[in-house]
Design a protein around this motif. Structure first.
Motif, mmCIF file in Angstrom:
data_model
loop_
_atom_site.group_PDB
_atom_site.id
_atom_site.type_symbol
_atom_site.label_atom_id
_atom_site.label_comp_id
_atom_site.label_asym_id
_atom_site.label_seq_id
_atom_site.Cartn_x
_atom_site.Cartn_y
_atom_site.Cartn_z
ATOM 1 N N ARG A 1 0.647 -1.328 -0.100
ATOM 2 C CA ARG A 1 0.170 -0.122 -0.131
ATOM 3 C C ARG A 1 0.988 1.111 -0.008
ATOM 4 O O ARG A 1 1.860 1.389 0.914
ATOM 5 C CB ARG A 1 -0.906 -0.007 1.403
ATOM 6 N N PHE A 2 0.463 2.104 -1.030
ATOM 7 C CA PHE A 2 1.045 3.476 -0.990
ATOM 8 C C PHE A 2 0.211 4.393 -0.422
ATOM 9 O O PHE A 2 -1.109 4.567 -1.019
ATOM 10 C CB PHE A 2 1.397 3.888 -2.306
ATOM 11 N N VAL A 3 0.374 5.121 0.632
ATOM 12 C CA VAL A 3 -0.390 6.117 1.494
ATOM 13 C C VAL A 3 -0.015 7.520 1.101
ATOM 14 O O VAL A 3 1.101 7.633 1.622
ATOM 15 C CB VAL A 3 -0.684 5.890 2.988
ATOM 16 N N LEU A 4 -0.822 8.337 0.495
ATOM 17 C CA LEU A 4 -0.410 9.514 0.016
ATOM 18 C C LEU A 4 -0.854 10.703 1.084
ATOM 19 O O LEU A 4 -2.040 10.594 1.432
ATOM 20 C CB LEU A 4 -0.772 9.942 -1.263
ATOM 21 N N SER A 5 0.127 11.665 1.424
ATOM 22 C CA SER A 5 -0.533 12.691 2.343
ATOM 23 C C SER A 5 0.465 13.938 1.908
ATOM 24 O O SER A 5 1.455 13.658 1.469
ATOM 25 C CB SER A 5 -0.613 12.219 3.619
ATOM 26 N N ASN A 6 -0.119 15.229 2.347
ATOM 27 C CA ASN A 6 0.547 16.336 2.294
ATOM 28 C C ASN A 6 0.454 17.275 3.214
ATOM 29 O O ASN A 6 0.418 18.676 2.952
ATOM 30 C CB ASN A 6 0.207 16.714 0.669
ATOM 31 N N SER A 7 0.201 16.832 4.384
ATOM 32 C CA SER A 7 -0.086 17.554 5.428
ATOM 33 C C SER A 7 0.962 18.489 5.962
ATOM 34 O O SER A 7 1.027 19.791 6.454
ATOM 35 C CB SER A 7 -0.199 16.746 6.920
ATOM 36 N N GLY A 8 2.457 18.202 5.494
ATOM 37 C CA GLY A 8 3.635 19.094 5.445
ATOM 38 C C GLY A 8 3.766 19.989 4.510
ATOM 39 O O GLY A 8 4.604 20.979 4.383
ATOM 40 N N ASN A 9 3.132 20.018 3.528
ATOM 41 C CA ASN A 9 3.280 20.955 2.101
ATOM 42 C C ASN A 9 1.956 20.823 1.405
ATOM 43 O O ASN A 9 1.686 20.448 0.310
ATOM 44 C CB ASN A 9 4.386 20.309 1.284
ATOM 45 N N ARG A 10 0.965 21.604 1.902
ATOM 46 C CA ARG A 10 -0.457 21.636 1.328
ATOM 47 C C ARG A 10 -0.282 22.307 -0.223
ATOM 48 O O ARG A 10 -1.320 21.808 -0.934
ATOM 49 C CB ARG A 10 -1.411 22.391 2.036
ATOM 50 N N ALA A 11 0.780 22.810 -0.687
ATOM 51 C CA ALA A 11 0.814 23.361 -1.901
ATOM 52 C C ALA A 11 1.098 22.246 -2.882
ATOM 53 O O ALA A 11 0.981 22.357 -4.184
ATOM 54 C CB ALA A 11 1.806 24.495 -1.948
ATOM 55 N N ASP A 12 1.585 21.007 -2.303
ATOM 56 C CA ASP A 12 1.988 20.035 -3.389
ATOM 57 C C ASP A 12 0.804 18.815 -3.695
ATOM 58 O O ASP A 12 0.354 18.453 -2.529
ATOM 59 C CB ASP A 12 3.385 19.241 -2.804
ATOM 60 N N PRO A 13 0.417 18.624 -4.595
ATOM 61 C CA PRO A 13 -0.724 17.562 -4.822
ATOM 62 C C PRO A 13 -0.078 16.317 -4.540
ATOM 63 O O PRO A 13 -1.295 15.391 -4.627
ATOM 64 C CB PRO A 13 -1.034 17.789 -6.411
ATOM 65 N N THR A 14 1.030 15.888 -4.272
ATOM 66 C CA THR A 14 1.433 14.718 -4.119
ATOM 67 C C THR A 14 0.800 13.386 -4.644
ATOM 68 O O THR A 14 0.220 12.356 -4.025
ATOM 69 C CB THR A 14 1.615 14.564 -2.401
ATOM 70 N N PRO A 15 1.054 13.435 -6.272
ATOM 71 C CA PRO A 15 0.701 12.069 -6.623
ATOM 72 C C PRO A 15 1.995 10.819 -6.218
ATOM 73 O O PRO A 15 2.975 11.320 -5.810
ATOM 74 C CB PRO A 15 0.616 12.223 -8.199
ATOM 75 N N LEU A 16 1.563 9.791 -6.712
ATOM 76 C CA LEU A 16 2.624 8.633 -6.367
ATOM 77 C C LEU A 16 3.831 9.038 -7.390
ATOM 78 O O LEU A 16 4.679 9.061 -7.019
ATOM 79 C CB LEU A 16 1.936 7.179 -6.573
ATOM 80 N N ALA A 17 3.144 9.124 -8.778
ATOM 81 C CA ALA A 17 4.111 9.312 -9.708
ATOM 82 C C ALA A 17 3.568 10.097 -10.861
ATOM 83 O O ALA A 17 2.332 10.025 -11.011
ATOM 84 C CB ALA A 17 4.504 7.859 -10.308
ATOM 85 N N PHE A 18 4.388 11.005 -11.165
ATOM 86 C CA PHE A 18 3.959 12.044 -12.117
ATOM 87 C C PHE A 18 4.890 12.404 -13.236
ATOM 88 O O PHE A 18 6.254 12.249 -13.060
ATOM 89 C CB PHE A 18 3.148 13.283 -11.642
ATOM 90 N N HIS A 19 4.418 13.051 -14.329
ATOM 91 C CA HIS A 19 5.435 13.208 -15.487
ATOM 92 C C HIS A 19 4.451 13.964 -16.332
ATOM 93 O O HIS A 19 3.743 13.390 -17.398
ATOM 94 C CB HIS A 19 6.118 11.850 -16.395
ATOM 95 N N THR A 20 4.764 15.396 -16.398
ATOM 96 C CA THR A 20 3.619 16.068 -17.051
ATOM 97 C C THR A 20 4.345 17.231 -18.210
ATOM 98 O O THR A 20 5.578 17.363 -17.947
ATOM 99 C CB THR A 20 2.632 17.060 -16.312
ATOM 100 N N ALA A 21 3.568 17.462 -18.984
ATOM 101 C CA ALA A 21 4.219 18.487 -20.058
ATOM 102 C C ALA A 21 4.231 19.884 -19.304
ATOM 103 O O ALA A 21 5.155 20.415 -19.483
ATOM 104 C CB ALA A 21 3.076 18.769 -20.872
ATOM 105 N N GLN A 22 3.430 20.292 -18.514
ATOM 106 C CA GLN A 22 3.344 21.590 -17.817
ATOM 107 C C GLN A 22 4.767 21.701 -16.922
ATOM 108 O O GLN A 22 5.101 22.620 -16.993
ATOM 109 C CB GLN A 22 2.095 21.725 -17.015
ATOM 110 N N LEU A 23 4.674 20.730 -16.125
ATOM 111 C CA LEU A 23 5.959 20.681 -14.977
ATOM 112 C C LEU A 23 7.273 20.222 -15.237
ATOM 113 O O LEU A 23 8.286 20.342 -14.741
ATOM 114 C CB LEU A 23 5.326 19.966 -13.872
ATOM 115 N N HIS A 24 7.098 19.127 -16.362
ATOM 116 C CA HIS A 24 8.522 18.340 -16.555
ATOM 117 C C HIS A 24 8.947 18.373 -18.177
ATOM 118 O O HIS A 24 9.740 17.458 -18.433
ATOM 119 C CB HIS A 24 8.241 16.659 -15.990
ATOM 120 N N GLY A 25 7.861 18.928 -18.746
ATOM 121 C CA GLY A 25 8.388 19.121 -20.382
ATOM 122 C C GLY A 25 8.343 17.693 -21.082
ATOM 123 O O GLY A 25 8.748 17.460 -22.058
ATOM 124 N N ALA A 26 7.158 16.890 -20.738
ATOM 125 C CA ALA A 26 6.682 15.634 -21.312
ATOM 126 C C ALA A 26 6.348 15.903 -22.865
ATOM 127 O O ALA A 26 5.615 17.185 -22.791
ATOM 128 C CB ALA A 26 5.580 14.949 -20.643
#
Length: 558
Positions: free
Chosen positions: A94-119
């Motif tokens: 189980r991967f349990v996602l949370s962002n209580s220490g950084n509410r500005a981060d959406p905290t997916p398990l894994a991501f790779h996007t055009a907007q943020l990473h130039g995909a």
């Protein structure tokens, strides 16, 4: 300059890079899996190490996470090509996602996007598998809805596999991956996703795939998946950029969509095939084609076949804004709270007339309103060889009640003095003071209410009414037909259908009804059996113009 994640032109090396094994046990590389340690930094470091190794030798790597609870906190992991993530099975890993220490981060398990990473096409991910684990997104929160708060959010993926995953209660879409080529989504269970989506935001689905990144063909399959109680769509395809080619090559096969806002939706594909799926208990529609997506364009050329579309709170199949064509063949469309099939206008810039819609060899029965309802202009419509029976079940008259016989619960109303006809109020909006609810079903004394939104524990728009408070149930539609034409229909073919009602009391008034707002010009209405409806075979409030109306049994017009 070459992208660092792309293998060199010389091909795969015979030996892997030293110190970067092809199969890694996550516990041996810094991940604790104890439910307390933040495993995200160790996961990110391992993904980068293996991604660098793949770029150097062209050999794909696997991260194996043994049984355990892996806490992923306050940051998502940017994924790399050639790296796969495998577990010991949902519930075990189980991967349990949370962002209580950084509410500005959406905290997916894994991501790779055009907007943020130039995909992009050139900077894509390749040869990645995600299999046999669980993602729990219930710990992610933010003041504003963030569509990146997914379980998995990858863009531009080639030869990707997503298999045997349990993804639940993410703030946005569970599996939200865009621009897939030669990919497989197999055996996913996605539940309660889009938790922070109010129903009008982007995403918020169980499985949502953005399309249009690879040109006219995108080859991927979604098979054997279940999407339950997600905020917007259970499974949907959405064209991401206006003016782009609508891709072919997409199939959704053997899936189950239940209790979502929409079950399965086509928001921009070309030739989407949806086959052998079940769509039940969804709040708006079981199957939906519309231009609600980001580009305001609907799917076209699709085929919906061999599906069970039953017990949705409003329409079984809702098609709006598409210029067509579209084909429905061999489906069971039954027990829905409004119409079995609804051709409707949802506004927007798409063409006003839908052309070449085919409704063939389907079984329509037990829907609350009309089996087939045409509320939008159509041309060259084909309604051929359908069985249409016992519709119009929402026939109960208006009712009120109050006093000591009336009680209210989260999803139930009981009036011990009532004698309601079975499902005669299904699909109606119940009013109790300022609160409203939708009736999902009823027996003689009990109304069962639909949830106010997917995954909700209540059917009420606000507080549960106090016992004895007066309620109001509206009257039923005066006319309920097998086929209702309430818009301009030209050059239609309506042939070989059997339309009747053999239940007591009979509630389907007419086999075919052309309303005073509808018209039928140069249509071919032939060889239909309309005998056995409550009032008459046909009701023609607007007489047809031209065409052929021959050999219809029981066609006594009223």
């Amino acid at each position: 300059m070459a992208y660092p994640d792309m293998p060199s032109a010389v091909g795969v090396r015979q030996h892997s890079v030293a110190g970067a094994p092809l199969l890694c046990d996550a516990r041996e590389h810094g991940l604790a899996g104890d439910g307390t340690t933040n495993d995200q930094p160790a996961l990110a470091a391992l993904v980068n190490r293996l991604g660098d190794a793949h770029a150097a030798d062209g050999r794909a790597r696997i991260i194996y996470c043994p049984p355990g609870v892996y806490s992923i906190r306050d940051a998502g992991t940017v994924w790399r090509t050639g790296v796969s993530l495998l577990g010991a099975g949902p519930g075990a890993t189980r991967f349990v996602l949370s962002n209580s220490g950084n509410r500005a981060d959406p905290t997916p398990l894994a991501f790779h996007t055009a907007q943020l990473h130039g995909a992009s096409r050139e900077r894509h991910l390749a040869d990645c598998m995600f299999a046999d684990f669980e993602i729990d997104g219930s710990g992610v929160a933010s003041a504003d809805y963030n569509p990146l708060a997914k379980g998995l959010g990858l863009q531009y993926v080639v030869r990707g596999v997503f298999r045997n995953l349990y993804i639940h209660h993410t703030a946005a879409t569970g599996l939200g991956c865009d621009f897939l080529q030669d990919c497989l989504i197999d055996g996913l269970l996605v539940t309660g996703c889009g938790r922070l989506d109010n129903g009008t935001e982007m995403g918020g689905a169980g499985i949502g795939v953005g399309i249009g990144g690879w040109g006219s063909v995108e080859r991927f399959n979604v098979i054997n998946c279940s999407a339950v109680a997600n905020a917007t769509n259970g499974i949907f395809m959405e064209l991401q950029e206006g003016g782009k080619l609508r891709p072919r090559g997409i199939r959704i096969i053997g899936c189950h969509a239940q209790g979502n806002r929409f079950g399965i939706s086509d928001w921009g594909a070309n030739g989407l095939i949806v086959s052998a799926c079940t769509m039940t208990g969804n709040l708006e529609a079981g199957f939906n084609v519309s231009a609600k997506g980001t580009t305001g364009t609907a799917g076209r050329g699709g085929i919906l076949t061999d599906c069970v579309i039953d017990g949705n709170m409003r329409d079984g199949v809702s098609i709006g804004n598409t210029p067509g064509p579209y084909t429905l063949r061999g489906n069971r469309i039954s027990g829905n709270g409004r119409y079995g099939y609804h051709q409707r206008s949802l506004g927007g810039a798409e063409e006003l007339v839908a052309e070449e819609i085919v409704i063939e060899s389907n079984d329509f029965y037990g829907n609350s309103g009309d089996a087939i309802r045409i509320d939008r202009p159509m041309r060259d419509l084909f309604v051929v060889g359908n069985r249409i029976r016992n519709n119009g079940r929402q026939w109960a008259p208006a009712m009120t009640g109050h006093g000591d016989s009336v009680s209210y619960r989260e999803k139930e109303v009981v009036d011990r003095r009532a004698t309601w006809p079975n499902d005669g109020h299904r699909g109606k909006v119940l009013r109790v003071g300022r609160e409203i609810a939708v009736v999902a079903a009823n027996d003689d004394t009990t109304l069962t209410l639909a949830p106010i939104r997917p995954d909700s524990s209540t059917g009420w728009s606000g507080q549960i009414p106090t016992p004895g408070t007066p309620y109001e149930l509206p009257s039923a539609p005066q006319v309920r037909a097998g086929i209702t034409i309430d818009a301009a229909v030209d050059h239609a073919t309506i042939r070989g259908n059997r339309i009747w009602d053999n239940r007591e009391p009979s509630a389907q008034n007419h086999g075919l009804w052309i309303t005073d707002r509808g018209s039928c010009v140069d249509c071919r209405v032939e060889d239909n059996d309309l005998a056995g409806n409550a009032d008459s075979g046909m009701r023609l409030d607007t007489p047809p113009i031209g065409g052929r109306w021959d050999r219809n049994h029981g066609d006594d017009p009223s």
